[in-house]
Design an enzyme around this catalytic site. Structure first.
Site, PDB file in Angstrom:
ATOM      1  N   CYS A   1       0.812  -1.220   0.000  1.00 39.26           N
ATOM      2  CA  CYS A   1       0.000   0.000   0.000  1.00 39.26           C
ATOM      3  C   CYS A   1       0.841   1.264   0.000  1.00 39.26           C
ATOM      4  O   CYS A   1       0.444   2.276  -0.581  1.00 39.26           O
ATOM      5  CB  CYS A   1      -0.959   0.003   1.184  1.00 39.26           C
ATOM      6  SG  CYS A   1      -0.151  -0.231   2.790  1.00 39.26           S
TER       7      CYS A   1
ATOM      8  N   HIS B   1      -1.492   0.373   7.332  1.00 39.35           N
ATOM      9  CA  HIS B   1      -2.122   0.657   6.053  1.00 39.35           C
ATOM     10  C   HIS B   1      -1.759   2.079   5.663  1.00 39.35           C
ATOM     11  O   HIS B   1      -1.384   2.896   6.525  1.00 39.35           O
ATOM     12  CB  HIS B   1      -3.644   0.498   6.140  1.00 39.35           C
ATOM     13  CG  HIS B   1      -4.340   0.582   4.820  1.00 39.35           C
ATOM     14  ND1 HIS B   1      -3.905  -0.104   3.704  1.00 39.35           N
ATOM     15  CD2 HIS B   1      -5.448   1.279   4.415  1.00 39.35           C
ATOM     16  CE1 HIS B   1      -4.699   0.156   2.681  1.00 39.35           C
ATOM     17  NE2 HIS B   1      -5.636   0.999   3.086  1.00 39.35           N
TER      18      HIS B   1
ATOM     19  N   ASP C   1      -8.211   5.393  -1.433  1.00 38.45           N
ATOM     20  CA  ASP C   1      -7.750   4.120  -0.864  1.00 38.45           C
ATOM     21  C   ASP C   1      -8.006   3.019  -1.887  1.00 38.45           C
ATOM     22  O   ASP C   1      -9.140   2.579  -2.070  1.00 38.45           O
ATOM     23  CB  ASP C   1      -8.479   3.818   0.444  1.00 38.45           C
ATOM     24  CG  ASP C   1      -7.987   2.536   1.116  1.00 38.45           C
ATOM     25  OD1 ASP C   1      -7.101   1.866   0.554  1.00 38.45           O
ATOM     26  OD2 ASP C   1      -8.500   2.206   2.207  1.00 38.45           O
TER      27      ASP C   1
END
Length: 242
Positions: A41, A97, A116
């Protein structure tokens, strides 16, 4: 990042899943048009910021973009509406994250967006919608699952971030998750790996709100805020950035 749900041995998800939100006023952008490698990520957000700038969807210098690393001392952070989830409410317990928050203003109105690539919510999502449904602030009080947020100004992040992907190798050097096909990201100063400096955070790193609103533009690793300060922090950002 990795799904820590099995390792934790517990399911901290509340019994009642959040109500699925309505779609934003503007049609969502196709997330598939952006580079995405599962479990990387931080690199996805790095490339996302660059593409938003290139496509004219962000300020030409990226001044309206912020990379936000979500973690805590235990490396156990609950999030909902995650595509990697195996539950109906999209619940995942990550070790960390990373998302991109775009700070937008129009005649005094706050129109912040969250980008996201790992979320099943609209892409992008209105900031308050994402906070309410994906983060669910204060759902765990002061427990080990309370999340911290390291906010790094976009231009600083794009200059400073680096990863050699070593965190995705096991003790004998095998890949835990296959890496992206492109070359690893190297910082402007030649650094090849500083990921842990972004994801390591404690409650002691949280400062006072007004100082952090100013410091975020100058600190290499940004500022750390907690769940209580998260909405207030972004609402305090100036209409145009230095």
């Amino acid at each position: 990042m990795a799904d820590d749900g099995a390792a934790a041995g517990v399911d901290p998800s509340p019994s009642s899943p959040p109500i699925h939100p309505a779609a934003p006023d503007n049609p969502p952008i196709d997330a598939a048009s952006f580079t995405h490698t599962p479990y990387y990520c931080e690199e996805n957000v790095y490339l996302l910021c660059k593409e938003l700038i290139r496509a004219g969807l962000a300020d030409p210098a990226g001044n309206d973009l912020y990379a936000v690393f979500i973690s805590n001392e235990e490396k156990k952070i609950p999030l909902w509406y995650q595509k990697a989830s195996r539950t109906n409410d999209g619940f995942v317990l990550w070790d960390y994250h990373v998302i991109c928050i775009q700070s937008r203003r129009n005649k005094g109105d706050v129109l912040d967006l969250v980008w996201d690539l790992d979320s099943s919510l609209p892409f992008p999502s209105p900031f308050l919608q994402y906070v309410a449904d994906a983060i669910q602030p204060l759902a765990f009080g002061d427990s080990i699952y309370a999340r911290l947020f390291r906010v790094v100004h976009g231009p600083v992040f794009l200059r400073s971030f680096a990863s050699d992907r070593s965190h995705m190798k096991d003790p004998v050097g095998n890949w835990i998750e296959l890496p992206p096909k492109y070359e690893p990201i190297v910082a402007e100063d030649g650094s090849t790996n500083n990921l842990n400096e972004y994801i390591a955070m404690t409650n002691n790193d949280v400062g006072d709100l007004e100082s952090m609103v100013n410091d975020v533009y100058h600190k290499k690793h940004g500022v750390v805020i907690n769940e209580t300060l998260l909405p207030m922090f972004f609402s305090r950002l100036p209409e145009w950035h230095p």
